[in-house]
Scaffold this motif. Structure first.
Motif, PDB file in Angstrom:
ATOM      1  N   LYS A  12       0.842  -1.192   0.000  1.00 43.37           N
ATOM      2  CA  LYS A  12       0.000   0.000   0.000  1.00 43.37           C
ATOM      3  C   LYS A  12       0.879   1.243   0.000  1.00 43.37           C
ATOM      4  N   SER A  13       0.409   2.264  -0.692  1.00 43.38           N
ATOM      5  CA  SER A  13       1.149   3.519  -0.700  1.00 43.38           C
ATOM      6  C   SER A  13       0.924   4.251   0.621  1.00 43.38           C
ATOM      7  N   GLN A  14       1.782   5.188   0.904  1.00 46.82           N
ATOM      8  CA  GLN A  14       1.625   5.979   2.127  1.00 46.82           C
ATOM      9  C   GLN A  14       0.296   6.729   2.122  1.00 46.82           C
ATOM     10  N   ARG A  15      -0.115   7.198   0.962  1.00 45.65           N
ATOM     11  CA  ARG A  15      -1.386   7.924   0.869  1.00 45.65           C
ATOM     12  C   ARG A  15      -2.562   6.999   1.188  1.00 45.65           C
ATOM     13  N   GLN A  16      -2.543   5.785   0.662  1.00 44.01           N
ATOM     14  CA  GLN A  16      -3.610   4.833   0.962  1.00 44.01           C
ATOM     15  C   GLN A  16      -3.684   4.556   2.459  1.00 44.01           C
ATOM     16  N   LEU A  17      -2.538   4.338   3.064  1.00 37.67           N
ATOM     17  CA  LEU A  17      -2.506   4.063   4.500  1.00 37.67           C
ATOM     18  C   LEU A  17      -2.994   5.261   5.306  1.00 37.67           C
ATOM     19  N   ARG A  18      -2.558   6.450   4.909  1.00 45.45           N
ATOM     20  CA  ARG A  18      -2.939   7.665   5.633  1.00 45.45           C
ATOM     21  C   ARG A  18      -4.441   7.937   5.507  1.00 45.45           C
ATOM     22  N   VAL A  19      -4.980   7.816   4.298  1.00 47.29           N
ATOM     23  CA  VAL A  19      -6.409   8.052   4.089  1.00 47.29           C
ATOM     24  C   VAL A  19      -7.228   6.995   4.825  1.00 47.29           C
ATOM     25  N   GLY A  20      -6.787   5.742   4.780  1.00 44.45           N
ATOM     26  CA  GLY A  20      -7.489   4.684   5.498  1.00 44.45           C
ATOM     27  C   GLY A  20      -7.544   4.946   6.991  1.00 44.45           C
ATOM     28  N   GLU A  21      -6.433   5.394   7.542  1.00 47.63           N
ATOM     29  CA  GLU A  21      -6.395   5.684   8.980  1.00 47.63           C
ATOM     30  C   GLU A  21      -7.254   6.903   9.319  1.00 47.63           C
ATOM     31  N   LEU A  22      -7.258   7.913   8.468  1.00 46.41           N
ATOM     32  CA  LEU A  22      -8.124   9.081   8.698  1.00 46.41           C
ATOM     33  C   LEU A  22      -9.594   8.685   8.685  1.00 46.41           C
ATOM     34  N   ILE A  23      -9.966   7.856   7.732  1.00 48.26           N
ATOM     35  CA  ILE A  23     -11.356   7.395   7.657  1.00 48.26           C
ATOM     36  C   ILE A  23     -11.695   6.569   8.887  1.00 48.26           C
ATOM     37  N   ARG A  24     -10.787   5.693   9.303  1.00 49.63           N
ATOM     38  CA  ARG A  24     -11.037   4.847  10.479  1.00 49.63           C
ATOM     39  C   ARG A  24     -11.275   5.698  11.723  1.00 49.63           C
ATOM     40  N   ARG A  25     -10.393   6.661  11.948  1.00 50.99           N
ATOM     41  CA  ARG A  25     -10.533   7.510  13.141  1.00 50.99           C
ATOM     42  C   ARG A  25     -11.814   8.333  13.102  1.00 50.99           C
ATOM     43  N   THR A  26     -12.083   8.936  11.957  1.00 53.01           N
ATOM     44  CA  THR A  26     -13.264   9.788  11.837  1.00 53.01           C
ATOM     45  C   THR A  26     -14.548   8.973  11.963  1.00 53.01           C
ATOM     46  N   LEU A  27     -14.582   7.816  11.318  1.00 47.50           N
ATOM     47  CA  LEU A  27     -15.763   6.961  11.395  1.00 47.50           C
ATOM     48  C   LEU A  27     -15.975   6.453  12.821  1.00 47.50           C
ATOM     49  N   SER A  28     -14.897   6.120  13.509  1.00 52.03           N
ATOM     50  CA  SER A  28     -15.006   5.688  14.911  1.00 52.03           C
ATOM     51  C   SER A  28     -15.610   6.793  15.767  1.00 52.03           C
ATOM     52  N   THR A  29     -15.163   8.008  15.537  1.00 52.17           N
ATOM     53  CA  THR A  29     -15.684   9.146  16.295  1.00 52.17           C
ATOM     54  C   THR A  29     -17.160   9.378  15.990  1.00 52.17           C
ATOM     55  N   VAL A  30     -17.518   9.318  14.719  1.00 50.92           N
ATOM     56  CA  VAL A  30     -18.917   9.520  14.317  1.00 50.92           C
ATOM     57  C   VAL A  30     -19.814   8.474  14.966  1.00 50.92           C
ATOM     58  N   LEU A  31     -19.377   7.217  14.955  1.00 51.31           N
ATOM     59  CA  LEU A  31     -20.188   6.154  15.554  1.00 51.31           C
ATOM     60  C   LEU A  31     -20.242   6.273  17.075  1.00 51.31           C
ATOM     61  N   ALA A  32     -19.150   6.683  17.691  1.00 53.34           N
ATOM     62  CA  ALA A  32     -19.127   6.828  19.151  1.00 53.34           C
ATOM     63  C   ALA A  32     -20.016   7.980  19.614  1.00 53.34           C
ATOM     64  N   ARG A  33     -20.056   9.053  18.822  1.00 54.37           N
ATOM     65  CA  ARG A  33     -20.885  10.213  19.185  1.00 54.37           C
ATOM     66  C   ARG A  33     -22.349  10.014  18.837  1.00 54.37           C
ATOM     67  N   ALA A  34     -22.665   8.938  18.113  1.00 53.86           N
ATOM     68  CA  ALA A  34     -24.042   8.651  17.679  1.00 53.86           C
ATOM     69  C   ALA A  34     -24.594   9.803  16.852  1.00 53.86           C
ATOM     70  N   ASP A  35     -23.799  10.265  15.878  1.00 49.12           N
ATOM     71  CA  ASP A  35     -24.218  11.367  15.013  1.00 49.12           C
ATOM     72  C   ASP A  35     -25.223  10.945  13.946  1.00 49.12           C
ATOM     73  N   VAL A  36     -25.359   9.664  13.717  1.00 50.44           N
ATOM     74  CA  VAL A  36     -26.256   9.158  12.677  1.00 50.44           C
ATOM     75  C   VAL A  36     -27.686   9.162  13.209  1.00 50.44           C
ATOM     76  N   HIS A  37     -28.620   9.490  12.342  1.00 45.49           N
ATOM     77  CA  HIS A  37     -30.023   9.576  12.749  1.00 45.49           C
ATOM     78  C   HIS A  37     -30.727   8.227  12.603  1.00 45.49           C
ATOM     79  N   ASP A  38     -30.125   7.195  13.135  1.00 43.46           N
ATOM     80  CA  ASP A  38     -30.715   5.857  13.112  1.00 43.46           C
ATOM     81  C   ASP A  38     -30.591   5.276  14.516  1.00 43.46           C
ATOM     82  N   PRO A  39     -31.708   5.167  15.229  1.00 41.89           N
ATOM     83  CA  PRO A  39     -31.644   4.665  16.605  1.00 41.89           C
ATOM     84  C   PRO A  39     -31.044   3.260  16.703  1.00 41.89           C
ATOM     85  N   ALA A  40     -31.296   2.420  15.704  1.00 39.48           N
ATOM     86  CA  ALA A  40     -30.755   1.054  15.748  1.00 39.48           C
ATOM     87  C   ALA A  40     -29.232   1.079  15.682  1.00 39.48           C
ATOM     88  N   LEU A  41     -28.674   1.922  14.832  1.00 40.75           N
ATOM     89  CA  LEU A  41     -27.220   2.022  14.716  1.00 40.75           C
ATOM     90  C   LEU A  41     -26.621   2.690  15.951  1.00 40.75           C
TER      91      LEU A  41
END
Length: 143
Positions: A12-41
């Motif tokens: 993997k290129s450095q850019r792929q790894l960096r973007v993947g890690e940014l998405i992982r961190r941001t998505l983890s934060t979004v899910l932890a904060r319950a920002d999605v408007h779906d009570p089941a999720l």
């Protein structure tokens, strides 16, 4: 110069790894904060273990695991159902030219670790490992 390859295909290129890690961190934060408007999720506690991006950064495969390992199918369905909103929330935080399409799959790492641990605990495998240790280090040239 040719790219080096590891056992899992091209590295993997450095850019792929960096973007993947940014998405992982941001998505983890979004899910932890319950920002999605779906009570089941929002009711689920989901761990984002890894994000792998394609070489053109158009597709991001998100490896997830619900807390406790139960409700895997429900978690994947809830994430797929809310993929558009998750992409929108990611787009607010990430400054990318193109936001990758998200594909959610269950992370099998823990299951693989358990299978390996069980295999190493078997008597015949343990016997072979102990025998190899008693024989000493193996020579690289077979002599």
């Amino acid at each position: 110069m040719a790219r080096s390859k590891n056992q899992n295909g091209p590295s993997k290129s450095q850019r792929q790894l960096r973007v993947g890690e940014l998405i992982r961190r941001t998505l983890s934060t979004v899910l932890a904060r319950a920002d999605v408007h779906d009570p089941a999720l929002n009711a689920m506690s989901i761990t984002v273990a890894e994000v792998r991006t394609s070489s053109d950064l158009k597709i991001a495969t998100v490896y997830v695991m619900p807390l406790g390992g139960s409700g895997k199918d429900e978690a994947i369905e809830a994430l797929k159902r809310n993929k558009g909103e998750l992409r929108r929330l990611l787009g607010k935080d990430l400054k990318l030219k193109y936001l990758p399409d998200l594909r959610f799959v269950i992370d099998q790492t823990f299951d693989q670790m358990d299978a390996t641990r069980e295999m190493l605990a078997r008597a015949d495998v343990r016997r072979d490992v102990e025998k190899a240790e008693d024989d000493g280090p193996m020579d690289g040239d077979g002599a």
